[in-house]
Design an enzyme around this catalytic site. Structure first.
Site, PDB file in Angstrom:
ATOM      1  N   ASN A  65      24.691  10.960  -2.689  1.00 55.07           N
ATOM      2  CA  ASN A  65      25.524  11.778  -1.814  1.00 55.07           C
ATOM      3  C   ASN A  65      26.854  12.158  -2.442  1.00 55.07           C
ATOM      4  O   ASN A  65      27.772  12.537  -1.757  1.00 55.07           O
ATOM      5  CB  ASN A  65      25.737  11.064  -0.475  1.00 55.07           C
ATOM      6  CG  ASN A  65      26.389   9.718  -0.629  1.00 55.07           C
ATOM      7  OD1 ASN A  65      26.491   9.191  -1.725  1.00 55.07           O
ATOM      8  ND2 ASN A  65      26.841   9.145   0.461  1.00 55.07           N
ATOM      9  N   GLY A  66      26.955  12.045  -3.737  1.00 57.17           N
ATOM     10  CA  GLY A  66      28.150  12.495  -4.429  1.00 57.17           C
ATOM     11  C   GLY A  66      29.218  11.442  -4.662  1.00 57.17           C
ATOM     12  O   GLY A  66      30.031  11.578  -5.549  1.00 57.17           O
ATOM     13  N   CYS A  67      29.241  10.390  -3.878  1.00 56.23           N
ATOM     14  CA  CYS A  67      30.210   9.306  -4.076  1.00 56.23           C
ATOM     15  C   CYS A  67      29.582   8.015  -3.582  1.00 56.23           C
ATOM     16  O   CYS A  67      29.195   7.907  -2.424  1.00 56.23           O
ATOM     17  CB  CYS A  67      31.506   9.575  -3.328  1.00 56.23           C
ATOM     18  SG  CYS A  67      32.737   8.297  -3.606  1.00 56.23           S
ATOM     19  N   PHE A  68      29.448   7.046  -4.456  1.00 53.49           N
ATOM     20  CA  PHE A  68      28.668   5.878  -4.077  1.00 53.49           C
ATOM     21  C   PHE A  68      29.435   4.752  -3.398  1.00 53.49           C
ATOM     22  O   PHE A  68      28.844   3.961  -2.690  1.00 53.49           O
ATOM     23  CB  PHE A  68      27.905   5.303  -5.261  1.00 53.49           C
ATOM     24  CG  PHE A  68      28.613   5.223  -6.589  1.00 53.49           C
ATOM     25  CD1 PHE A  68      29.765   4.503  -6.774  1.00 53.49           C
ATOM     26  CD2 PHE A  68      28.066   5.875  -7.687  1.00 53.49           C
ATOM     27  CE1 PHE A  68      30.378   4.420  -8.005  1.00 53.49           C
ATOM     28  CE2 PHE A  68      28.662   5.793  -8.930  1.00 53.49           C
ATOM     29  CZ  PHE A  68      29.822   5.061  -9.088  1.00 53.49           C
ATOM     30  N   GLU A 111      26.532  10.958  -8.275  1.00 54.99           N
ATOM     31  CA  GLU A 111      26.664   9.535  -7.984  1.00 54.99           C
ATOM     32  C   GLU A 111      25.696   9.164  -6.866  1.00 54.99           C
ATOM     33  O   GLU A 111      25.425   9.951  -5.970  1.00 54.99           O
ATOM     34  CB  GLU A 111      28.094   9.209  -7.546  1.00 54.99           C
ATOM     35  CG  GLU A 111      29.099   9.364  -8.657  1.00 54.99           C
ATOM     36  CD  GLU A 111      30.495   8.977  -8.232  1.00 54.99           C
ATOM     37  OE1 GLU A 111      30.663   8.317  -7.192  1.00 54.99           O
ATOM     38  OE2 GLU A 111      31.431   9.330  -8.956  1.00 54.99           O
TER      39      GLU A 111
END
Length: 123
Positions: A65-68, A111
């Site tokens: 989702n772009g940021c873990f 990520e």
């Protein structure tokens, strides 16, 4: 103008803007054959299980989702059925990218995080 460019950048990432889009495999950074040092045998800081292990009967799910960081942490709060979580980079073309490489937009990665869970306890 700044807000317009931010929206344009988001559209570029999704392939709907005027920008170059995602990097092609032939232009991606070369990466390296070996995984990050210190992973083998590493215990999860919160759950205290081996982060590479998938016990019999357990399954894996990967969420990108772009940021873990925030997303992974939310899984730790589930009451049962979670063996381990691990952050990393999903998809992409560069083998074993570093954080700096993945953030450069030159690897094709996003990520994400992996969850090892017991489907008999949680789904």
């Amino acid at each position: 103008a700044t807000a317009r460019r931010m929206i344009g950048s988001i559209l570029d990432l999704l392939g709907g803007g005027d920008g170059p889009g995602m990097i092609s495999p032939d232009k991606a950074l070369p990466g390296r054959p070996d995984k990050m040092a210190g992973i083998t045998g590493l215990k999860h800081y919160v759950l205290n299980n081996d982060i590479e292990e998938v016990p019999d009967g357990y399954e894996e799910a990967v969420f990108a989702n772009g940021c873990f960081w925030g997303s992974e942490k939310s899984i730790w709060r589930l009451p049962k059925g979670i063996h381990s979580t691990a952050v990393g980079y999903c998809a992409g073309y560069t083998p074993n990218p570093t954080y700096e490489e993945a953030c450069s937009s030159q690897t094709g990665h996003t990520e994400g995080f992996r969850v090892v869970y017991n489907p008999a306890e949680i789904s």
